[in-house]
Every structure is written in C-alpha cells, then in structure tokens.
Design a protein around this motif. Structure first.
Motif, PDB file in Angstrom:
ATOM      1  N   CYS A  47       0.982  -0.662   0.025  1.00  0.00           N
ATOM      2  CA  CYS A  47       0.131  -0.666   0.032  1.00  0.00           C
ATOM      3  C   CYS A  47       0.379   1.278  -0.295  1.00  0.00           C
ATOM      4  O   CYS A  47       0.279   2.524   0.686  1.00  0.00           O
ATOM      5  CB  CYS A  47      -0.635  -0.146   0.550  1.00  0.00           C
ATOM      6  N   TRP A  60       0.010   9.255  -1.261  1.00  0.00           N
ATOM      7  CA  TRP A  60      -0.409   9.918   0.882  1.00  0.00           C
ATOM      8  C   TRP A  60       0.610  10.572   0.199  1.00  0.00           C
ATOM      9  O   TRP A  60       1.251  11.316  -0.415  1.00  0.00           O
ATOM     10  CB  TRP A  60       1.091   8.232   0.963  1.00  0.00           C
ATOM     11  N   PRO A  85       1.383   0.963  12.039  1.00  0.00           N
ATOM     12  CA  PRO A  85       0.093   2.026  11.745  1.00  0.00           C
ATOM     13  C   PRO A  85      -0.724   1.536  13.273  1.00  0.00           C
ATOM     14  O   PRO A  85      -0.162   0.107  13.422  1.00  0.00           O
ATOM     15  CB  PRO A  85      -0.298   1.624  10.254  1.00  0.00           C
ATOM     16  N   ASP A  87      -3.447   2.811  13.585  1.00  0.00           N
ATOM     17  CA  ASP A  87      -5.286   2.608  13.817  1.00  0.00           C
ATOM     18  C   ASP A  87      -5.751   3.587  12.399  1.00  0.00           C
ATOM     19  O   ASP A  87      -5.303   3.657  10.973  1.00  0.00           O
ATOM     20  CB  ASP A  87      -5.525   4.377  14.514  1.00  0.00           C
ATOM     21  N   ASN A  88      -6.931   2.764  11.643  1.00  0.00           N
ATOM     22  CA  ASN A  88      -8.101   3.512  10.780  1.00  0.00           C
ATOM     23  C   ASN A  88      -8.765   4.347  11.105  1.00  0.00           C
ATOM     24  O   ASN A  88      -9.613   3.827  11.595  1.00  0.00           O
ATOM     25  CB  ASN A  88      -8.002   2.048  10.020  1.00  0.00           C
ATOM     26  N   ARG A  92      -7.988   9.280   7.863  1.00  0.00           N
ATOM     27  CA  ARG A  92      -6.374   9.356   8.087  1.00  0.00           C
ATOM     28  C   ARG A  92      -5.684   8.340   8.538  1.00  0.00           C
ATOM     29  O   ARG A  92      -6.552   7.326   9.478  1.00  0.00           O
ATOM     30  CB  ARG A  92      -6.139  10.472   8.612  1.00  0.00           C
ATOM     31  N   THR A  93      -4.628   8.187   8.422  1.00  0.00           N
ATOM     32  CA  THR A  93      -3.754   6.774   9.795  1.00  0.00           C
ATOM     33  C   THR A  93      -2.405   7.783  10.530  1.00  0.00           C
ATOM     34  O   THR A  93      -2.377   8.465  10.098  1.00  0.00           O
ATOM     35  CB  THR A  93      -3.701   5.973   9.212  1.00  0.00           C
ATOM     36  N   CYS A 115      -2.759  11.105   5.253  1.00  0.00           N
ATOM     37  CA  CYS A 115      -3.921  10.297   4.663  1.00  0.00           C
ATOM     38  C   CYS A 115      -3.655  10.326   2.713  1.00  0.00           C
ATOM     39  O   CYS A 115      -2.598  10.960   2.700  1.00  0.00           O
ATOM     40  CB  CYS A 115      -4.635  12.169   3.823  1.00  0.00           C
ATOM     41  N   LEU A 127     -10.211   5.340   3.526  1.00  0.00           N
ATOM     42  CA  LEU A 127      -9.056   4.152   3.383  1.00  0.00           C
ATOM     43  C   LEU A 127      -9.815   3.074   3.458  1.00  0.00           C
ATOM     44  O   LEU A 127      -9.092   2.539   3.359  1.00  0.00           O
ATOM     45  CB  LEU A 127      -8.176   4.532   4.716  1.00  0.00           C
ATOM     46  N   PHE A 128     -10.446   3.109   3.779  1.00  0.00           N
ATOM     47  CA  PHE A 128     -11.662   2.273   3.798  1.00  0.00           C
ATOM     48  C   PHE A 128     -11.743   1.048   2.494  1.00  0.00           C
ATOM     49  O   PHE A 128     -11.940   0.193   2.528  1.00  0.00           O
ATOM     50  CB  PHE A 128     -12.604   1.769   5.014  1.00  0.00           C
ATOM     51  N   PHE A 132      -5.687  -0.827   2.700  1.00  0.00           N
ATOM     52  CA  PHE A 132      -5.025  -0.885   3.654  1.00  0.00           C
ATOM     53  C   PHE A 132      -5.596  -1.480   5.319  1.00  0.00           C
ATOM     54  O   PHE A 132      -6.870  -1.366   5.325  1.00  0.00           O
ATOM     55  CB  PHE A 132      -4.827   0.859   3.514  1.00  0.00           C
ATOM     56  N   LYS A 134      -7.992  -2.574   8.301  1.00  0.00           N
ATOM     57  CA  LYS A 134      -8.847  -2.145   9.518  1.00  0.00           C
ATOM     58  C   LYS A 134      -8.825  -1.733  10.026  1.00  0.00           C
ATOM     59  O   LYS A 134      -9.284  -2.060  11.216  1.00  0.00           O
ATOM     60  CB  LYS A 134      -9.829  -2.309   7.984  1.00  0.00           C
TER      61      LYS A 134
END
Length: 246
Positions: A47, A60, A85, A87-88, A92-93, A115, A127-128, A132, A134
């Motif tokens: 990704c 990105w 990472p 979070d999602n 943004r992450t 993002c 992102l969903f 990436f 989840k």
C-alpha cells in the motif's frame, strides 16, 4: 491483516550521509530515516505511494509528525528502527516509529499522520475503500495529541528567504518534506545547534510548494518553544515547533 505483518523492523548503521556537524544522527536525517522505514513498511503491506498511484490514481500525503528525542545516536552506531500503523481513522492513519540502540534503549519515538489524496481531484480518499489495514493494529508506543500552533508571527520574525530548486522536488512534483525541515533548521546558527540538545520536534505540512516559488521563513519564540513558519506568497505551507534543553 495479521498484526505482526504490519510491523516493519530493520537494523541500520548511522552512516556519514545521516549525520550533522555534531557527528550525530541529524534532526532532518532522523525524519528521513523514519520516513524511509515507513515507506518500506507500507511497501511490505502492498500500500505504498507508488502502488497506490499505479492502481488507484492516489498518493499518500504526510500532514503532521511529532518526534521525541531521548538521545541521538553517533556516527557508525548500530540501531534498530521499528515502524507500524496504529489506527485507521477513515480519512487518515497514524504511524508510530521507534529507534533503539544496540542495547535496546529507546532513543527516538515518533507519530506521523497521513492521508491519501486522489491525483485527479486532490480530495481525500477513504482508507476503508483502499487495501489498507482496518483492524488488529499493534499498540501505540507514542500517540500524544498534536499541538495547535499559535500562528502568531509578523515581519519582525522574518529570518530569510529561499527559492525552491529542482533538486528539492519529490515524486509528487512538490517540495520534499525533508527539505521543509532543513529550511526550518536554517533559522539557527551552527553554534546554537551544537550547544542545545533537541527534545521534541513537531511539524505540520499545511500546503504545497513547487519549483521556482519563493519561500519566506519566520521564527517566533513563545513559552520557551520555537515556532517556525514557512510562507509562499500569502499562504503558510509549513509550521514547525522545536523544543531544546536549556
């Protein structure tokens, strides 16, 4: 995706390309090292920016970053850097990195906010809707909230100006993120940087700038924190806060 597959850990040595005049891992070079490891982490998860550009017409964008320094390794030191990472958040992450010495002592921790933008509209993409992770994220090592900068500066805070050159442009055809940090460090003389130990760096990338544009760099001190702002014409394109030991 399994949690362990999100973690990218790599052993490295601090080479001459990554040191400053103190013969330690430089501040801008620290960010470069972390950003490189993040790129490799995302590549391993299929990704990264190159993949997203080819498959989804997307790229990105780094929006914020906070780095806390306990110490900076010396030239030729062996280190380990781990990136993943945490979070999602939909649009943004957040991505943590940790640099440790050969004894396992933590030297640097960081948190980056990113993002994904469409190459056609420059609007954020969910992102969903992209490949990436989840859920199942590793626990955060550093997730303090980002600061809201005062944004108070005037002509008296002006330090110098710089015209963007072709060698500073990245694959998105804008000024490279690391170049902003180098310009921010340019508000200090070498004697200051040699005599003051950096504790924390926070940067906000607030706009884009391109080859040939004139940037103006400002420095404002408030409550022992040094704020650095970079403007292109009437736009503020970069904000930064640095804290040093007294």
């Amino acid at each position: 995706m399994e949690t362990e597959k999100m973690i990218h850990e790599k052993d490295r040595r601090i080479t001459s390309a990554f040191i400053d005049s103190a013969v330690k891992l430089g501040v801008a070079q620290t960010v470069l090292l972390i950003q490189d490891n993040l790129t490799e982490c995302f590549n391993a998860m299929d990704c990264d920016g190159v993949i997203f550009q080819k498959k989804f017409n997307a790229f990105w964008v780094f929006t914020k970053m906070k780095v806390r320094f306990t110490d900076r390794p010396d030239w030729n030191d062996k280190i380990a850097i781990k990136t993943y990472p945490i979070d999602n958040a939909g649009l943004r992450t957040h991505v943590n990195s940790e640099i440790r010495d050969k004894e396992g002592k933590t030297l640097v921790v960081s948190n980056q906010e990113l993002c994904v933008l469409s190459t056609q509209t420059h609007r954020p993409m969910k992102l969903f809707d992209l490949p990436f992770p989840k859920e199942g994220f590793p626990p955060a090592v550093f997730n303090e909230p980002f600061e809201r900068f005062p944004g108070e500066f005037n002509d008296d805070d002006f330090i110098y100006e710089h015209t963007i050159r072709s060698y500073q442009i990245d694959l998105s055809h804008h000024l490279n993120n690391i170049e902003y940090i180098k310009l921010a460090l340019g508000v200090f003389d070498e004697a200051f940087l040699l005599s003051h130990k950096i504790k924390e760096l926070e940067v906000h990338y607030t706009g884009e700038s391109k080859e040939g544009q004139l940037l103006k760099i400002y420095k404002h001190t408030q409550d022992k924190k040094i704020y650095i702002y970079i403007k292109e014409s009437l736009r503020t394109v970069f904000e930064c806060c640095m804290e040093f030991d007294d």
